[in-house]
Structure formats: structure tokens, C-alpha cells
Write a protein that holds these residues in place. Structure first.
Motif, PDB file in Angstrom:
ATOM      1  N   GLY A 282       7.686  -9.352   1.471  1.00  0.00           N
ATOM      2  CA  GLY A 282       7.954  -7.923   1.390  1.00  0.00           C
ATOM      3  C   GLY A 282       9.279  -7.572   0.758  1.00  0.00           C
ATOM      4  N   ASN A 283      10.085  -8.586   0.400  1.00  0.00           N
ATOM      5  CA  ASN A 283      11.382  -8.321  -0.213  1.00  0.00           C
ATOM      6  C   ASN A 283      11.229  -7.695  -1.598  1.00  0.00           C
ATOM      7  N   PRO A 284      12.145  -6.804  -1.972  1.00  0.00           N
ATOM      8  CA  PRO A 284      12.059  -6.201  -3.310  1.00  0.00           C
ATOM      9  C   PRO A 284      12.189  -7.212  -4.438  1.00  0.00           C
ATOM     10  N   GLU A 285      12.833  -8.369  -4.180  1.00  0.00           N
ATOM     11  CA  GLU A 285      12.943  -9.400  -5.210  1.00  0.00           C
ATOM     12  C   GLU A 285      11.573  -9.877  -5.679  1.00  0.00           C
ATOM     13  N   VAL A 286      10.618  -9.932  -4.746  1.00  0.00           N
ATOM     14  CA  VAL A 286       9.271 -10.384  -5.102  1.00  0.00           C
ATOM     15  C   VAL A 286       8.619  -9.381  -6.044  1.00  0.00           C
ATOM     16  N   GLY A 287       8.823  -8.094  -5.772  1.00  0.00           N
ATOM     17  CA  GLY A 287       8.261  -7.072  -6.639  1.00  0.00           C
ATOM     18  C   GLY A 287       8.848  -7.095  -8.036  1.00  0.00           C
ATOM     19  N   LYS A 288      10.130  -7.441  -8.136  1.00  0.00           N
ATOM     20  CA  LYS A 288      10.802  -7.462  -9.433  1.00  0.00           C
ATOM     21  C   LYS A 288      10.554  -8.749 -10.207  1.00  0.00           C
TER      22      LYS A 288
ATOM     23  N   ASN B  22       0.807  -1.221   0.000  1.00  0.00           N
ATOM     24  CA  ASN B  22       0.000   0.000   0.000  1.00  0.00           C
ATOM     25  C   ASN B  22       0.841   1.273   0.000  1.00  0.00           C
ATOM     26  N   ALA B  23       2.142   1.099  -0.019  1.00  0.00           N
ATOM     27  CA  ALA B  23       3.030   2.266  -0.017  1.00  0.00           C
ATOM     28  C   ALA B  23       2.946   2.988  -1.363  1.00  0.00           C
ATOM     29  N   PRO B  24       3.120   4.317  -1.371  1.00  0.00           N
ATOM     30  CA  PRO B  24       3.042   5.072  -2.622  1.00  0.00           C
ATOM     31  C   PRO B  24       4.183   4.782  -3.586  1.00  0.00           C
ATOM     32  N   VAL B  25       5.300   4.241  -3.066  1.00  0.00           N
ATOM     33  CA  VAL B  25       6.432   3.875  -3.924  1.00  0.00           C
ATOM     34  C   VAL B  25       6.829   2.434  -3.633  1.00  0.00           C
ATOM     35  N   SER B  26       7.542   1.805  -4.563  1.00  0.00           N
ATOM     36  CA  SER B  26       7.947   0.413  -4.412  1.00  0.00           C
ATOM     37  C   SER B  26       9.048   0.271  -3.368  1.00  0.00           C
ATOM     38  N   VAL B  27       9.250  -0.971  -2.906  1.00  0.00           N
ATOM     39  CA  VAL B  27      10.250  -1.237  -1.878  1.00  0.00           C
ATOM     40  C   VAL B  27      11.642  -0.861  -2.346  1.00  0.00           C
ATOM     41  N   ASP B  28      11.986  -1.199  -3.601  1.00  0.00           N
ATOM     42  CA  ASP B  28      13.325  -0.902  -4.086  1.00  0.00           C
ATOM     43  C   ASP B  28      13.577   0.596  -4.172  1.00  0.00           C
ATOM     44  N   VAL B  29      12.534   1.370  -4.488  1.00  0.00           N
ATOM     45  CA  VAL B  29      12.685   2.826  -4.528  1.00  0.00           C
ATOM     46  C   VAL B  29      12.891   3.370  -3.110  1.00  0.00           C
ATOM     47  N   MET B  30      12.114   2.854  -2.143  1.00  0.00           N
ATOM     48  CA  MET B  30      12.276   3.284  -0.750  1.00  0.00           C
ATOM     49  C   MET B  30      13.671   2.952  -0.232  1.00  0.00           C
ATOM     50  N   LEU B  31      14.150   1.740  -0.556  1.00  0.00           N
ATOM     51  CA  LEU B  31      15.490   1.348  -0.135  1.00  0.00           C
ATOM     52  C   LEU B  31      16.539   2.259  -0.741  1.00  0.00           C
ATOM     53  N   GLN B  32      16.376   2.574  -2.015  1.00  0.00           N
ATOM     54  CA  GLN B  32      17.352   3.424  -2.683  1.00  0.00           C
ATOM     55  C   GLN B  32      17.374   4.827  -2.083  1.00  0.00           C
ATOM     56  N   GLU B  33      16.209   5.341  -1.712  1.00  0.00           N
ATOM     57  CA  GLU B  33      16.141   6.659  -1.071  1.00  0.00           C
ATOM     58  C   GLU B  33      16.858   6.634   0.281  1.00  0.00           C
TER      59      GLU B  33
ATOM     60  N   ALA C 132      26.131 -11.193   0.594  1.00  0.00           N
ATOM     61  CA  ALA C 132      26.295  -9.780   0.946  1.00  0.00           C
ATOM     62  C   ALA C 132      27.680  -9.263   0.580  1.00  0.00           C
ATOM     63  N   LEU C 133      28.696 -10.111   0.719  1.00  0.00           N
ATOM     64  CA  LEU C 133      30.064  -9.671   0.467  1.00  0.00           C
ATOM     65  C   LEU C 133      30.449  -9.734  -1.002  1.00  0.00           C
ATOM     66  N   LEU C 134      29.865 -10.673  -1.750  1.00  0.00           N
ATOM     67  CA  LEU C 134      30.344 -10.914  -3.109  1.00  0.00           C
ATOM     68  C   LEU C 134      29.542 -10.214  -4.196  1.00  0.00           C
ATOM     69  N   VAL C 135      28.225 -10.153  -4.067  1.00  0.00           N
ATOM     70  CA  VAL C 135      27.439  -9.593  -5.180  1.00  0.00           C
ATOM     71  C   VAL C 135      26.200  -8.876  -4.653  1.00  0.00           C
ATOM     72  N   THR C 136      25.866  -7.762  -5.275  1.00  0.00           N
ATOM     73  CA  THR C 136      24.672  -7.010  -4.928  1.00  0.00           C
ATOM     74  C   THR C 136      23.953  -6.613  -6.201  1.00  0.00           C
ATOM     75  N   ALA C 137      22.761  -6.054  -6.041  1.00  0.00           N
ATOM     76  CA  ALA C 137      21.989  -5.541  -7.175  1.00  0.00           C
ATOM     77  C   ALA C 137      21.039  -4.482  -6.638  1.00  0.00           C
ATOM     78  N   ASP C 138      20.566  -3.636  -7.531  1.00  0.00           N
ATOM     79  CA  ASP C 138      19.682  -2.541  -7.114  1.00  0.00           C
ATOM     80  C   ASP C 138      18.293  -3.023  -6.719  1.00  0.00           C
ATOM     81  N   TRP C 139      17.973  -4.315  -6.981  1.00  0.00           N
ATOM     82  CA  TRP C 139      16.615  -4.800  -6.737  1.00  0.00           C
ATOM     83  C   TRP C 139      16.566  -5.903  -5.673  1.00  0.00           C
ATOM     84  N   THR C 140      17.635  -6.032  -4.876  1.00  0.00           N
ATOM     85  CA  THR C 140      17.671  -7.050  -3.831  1.00  0.00           C
ATOM     86  C   THR C 140      17.540  -6.420  -2.454  1.00  0.00           C
ATOM     87  N   ALA C 141      17.199  -7.249  -1.457  1.00  0.00           N
ATOM     88  CA  ALA C 141      17.042  -6.751  -0.091  1.00  0.00           C
ATOM     89  C   ALA C 141      18.368  -6.265   0.477  1.00  0.00           C
ATOM     90  N   PHE C 142      19.457  -6.976   0.166  1.00  0.00           N
ATOM     91  CA  PHE C 142      20.784  -6.583   0.622  1.00  0.00           C
ATOM     92  C   PHE C 142      21.485  -5.818  -0.491  1.00  0.00           C
TER      93      PHE C 142
END
Length: 301
Positions: free
Chosen positions: A188-194, A36-47, A235-245
Motif C-alpha cells: 500500500g506504500n506510495p512507492e509501489v504506485g510510482k 479502490n480509492a478514487p485518488v492515489s495514495v500520494d495524492v491522499m497523503l499530500q491532501e 526520515a531525517l535526511l531525505v524526503t520526496a513527494d512520492w514516499t511514505a515518509f
């Protein structure tokens, strides 16, 4: 037998409802807030990351679950009057060699899989290494991630597995229920949204894998080692803009997220291989009884 370890305390089956209901209620509230948030989880995380930095955000994400581990331990110790050892294993003491073996095994395999994918598809990655932020990430991860993953193991494969097992007097129901709830926890993880709901095959499948090795090995040790390695090395080896970590990891995945074979491969290929390795090393027997058999009652013990 692992589930029967719950008898080693002041049982009071009603007590087993309080922590899970509170935690599940938190998960439901978080999920409803997310959709119900006005923006997606990944956008909130990025902010948040833009304002605070990814290392601080990682601490914010991990700290509540790390504290949750001590809440579970305290509740079991003070309310159930049960030892942490009997919540952890059916052995006389916690087998740290099992934890270390699972940690090293999965850490090596998962790191190799990331390295292989980087070698085969270098266009999907950019080099993200920055020494000082990475060293800070290492400190945060080494301290908090094992606490976070241990909380999830003690809550689902420990506390809930024992509690549900003692209530229903069988093993398949706690395996099924805790595995599904473990998967739903990640809604609630951003991976589900993507990637969509199909990613739940991986999350629920991972829950079944961890539940199976816990029941077959009569303890949490292998699950504790695997889960800590899974989250720590990722967490140490790889990240992405659409993951929880989203971390200052060595590599950053810049490919378009697609739900595909990489989700099914761990569940239907890698996890069965790991189960086979564990079964051979620890001489697992009586699969039907340990996964589907009944629970010995307190009167029978």
C-alpha cells in the motif's frame, strides 16, 4: 537456538495464529482500500499534509504501529506467558551493544550513500531544511520510529518466526514466509504506485536480509538496530513527494522516480556485505543448520 525460545512459555500453537491473522487482515483491507480509492495514495497523503502538516501526518502514520509493539509484547507476556527477553534473543539478556553496532553501522553507511548521491547528482535535490519543523521532526522520529520498526521486527522476525518455526519444525519456512509477508506489507506504500511491483524486490529482499541475520545471530538485536537506523536516518535526511515518509528532512529528492539499479544495489551488494561484516564480527558458523536445519521439539529439549 532462537526459534526454540518459543518453548519458554505456554505454547498453545493456535495462539500464534491470532495476532498475525489480524495484522495480515488489516494489511489486506488497507491494500484493497488503496487500490479502490478514487485518488492515489500520494495524492491522499499530500491532501492530509496540506491540511495537517507533515509532522502531524507522520505521527498519524507511526502511532498505530508504535502501539502495536506494546500489543505484541502484552500478548506474548500475558497469553503465551513468555518473557520479552526470550522473544528477543537466545542470549541470557538482550545485547544492547549489538543493537547499537547495527544502528551506527547502517546509519553511517546509509547517510554516506545519501551524501554521495547528493554530491554526484545535486540537480536531483533541493535543500529542505527548516530549523523548527526539523527539530519537531527529530523529536517525533526519535520517539516513534524505533517503536514502529521494533513492532515490525517483533511481529515478523520475532513472534511469527518463532511461531511458524515451532509449527513446521524447520528454519527455512519461517524465513521464507516472514520475508515475503514483510515485503507484501508494503504493497500500500506510495512507492509501489510510482515505481511498480518491481520495488517488491527491495522490500522482500530486505525481509530476507533481516531474517538471515536474525537466524544466524540467534536473536533480533542486529535486525532491531538496522531497521531503526534505516527508517530514522531516511526520515531525517531525505524526503520526496512520492514516499511514505514525507518529512521536514534536510534534503528533498525532486528527481523523477525510476525503478533501477538503486533498488537492486542494496539487496544484491550492500546487504551481502553487511552479512559478511556481521558474520566476521560475531563469528557465525553452521550456516546450513541455522538457516535450513530442523527445530528441536519440546520433548527433545
Amino acid at each position: 537456538m532462537y526459534i526454540e525460545q518459543g518453548y519458554k512459555g505456554n505454547i498453545g500453537l493456535w495462539k500464534y495464529w491470532i495476532l498475525p491473522v489480524c495484522f495480515i487482515g488489516f494489511i489486506v483491507f488497507n491494500y484493497i482500500s488503496t487500490i479502490n480509492a478514487p485518488v492515489s495514495v500520494d495524492v491522499m497523503l499530500q491532501e492530509m499534509i496540506d491540511k495537517l502538516g507533515s509532522n502531524i501526518v507522520l505521527v498519524i502514520l507511526l502511532a498505530p504501529l508504535a502501539v502495536g509493539l506494546f500489543v505484541v509484547w502484552g500478548w506474548v507476556k500475558l497469553v503465551h506467558e513468555q518473557s520479552i527477553t526470550s522473544l528477543t534473543t537466545s542470549r541470557n539478556k538482550v545485547d544492547w551493544k549489538r543493537i547499537l553496532f547495527a544502528f551506527i553501522l547502517w546509519g553511517g553507511i546509509s547517510s554516506s550513500m545519501i551524501g554521495l548521491d547528493y554530491f554526484l547528482n545535486p540537480e536531483n535535490y533541493v535543500f529542505n531544511f527548516n530549523l523548527i519543523p526539523f527539530l519537531i521532526l527529530c523529536i517525533i522520529s526519535i520517539i516513534l520510529i524505533p517503536l514502529q520498526t521494533s513492532f515490525e521486527e517483533y511481529m515478523f522476525r520475532g513472534y511469527m518466526m518463532q511461531g511458524i518455526g515451532l509449527m513446521v519444525k524447520n528454519r527455512w519456512a519461517p524465513l521464507l514466509i516472514t520475508s515475503v509477508l514483510f515485503g507484501l506489507m508494503h504493497l500500500g506504500n506510495p512507492e509501489v504506485g510510482k515505481l511498480g511491483m518491481g520495488i517488491m524486490v527491495y522490500y522482500i529482499g530486505t525481509g530476507f536480509f533481516l531474517g538471515i541475520i536474525t537466524l544466524m545471530d540467534e536473536g533480533l538485536e542486529l535486525a532491531l538496530g538496522f531497521h531503526a537506523a534505516n527508517n530514522l536516518f531516511t526520515a531525517l535526511l531525505v524526503t520526496a513527494d512520492w514516499t511514505a515518509f514525507q518529512t521536514h528532512s534536510v534534503l528533498k529528492d525532486v528527481s523523477d522516480p525510476v525503478l533501477g539499479f538503486d533498488v537492486l544495489f542494496p539487496v544484491f551488494v550492500v546487504f551481502p556485505v553487511l552479512i559478511f561484516i556481521f558474520a566476521k564480527k560475531y563469528h557465525w558458523k553452521d550456516w546450513k543448520e541455522k538457516l535450513f536445519g530442523g527445530i528441536v521439539t519440546s520433548e527433545q529439549k
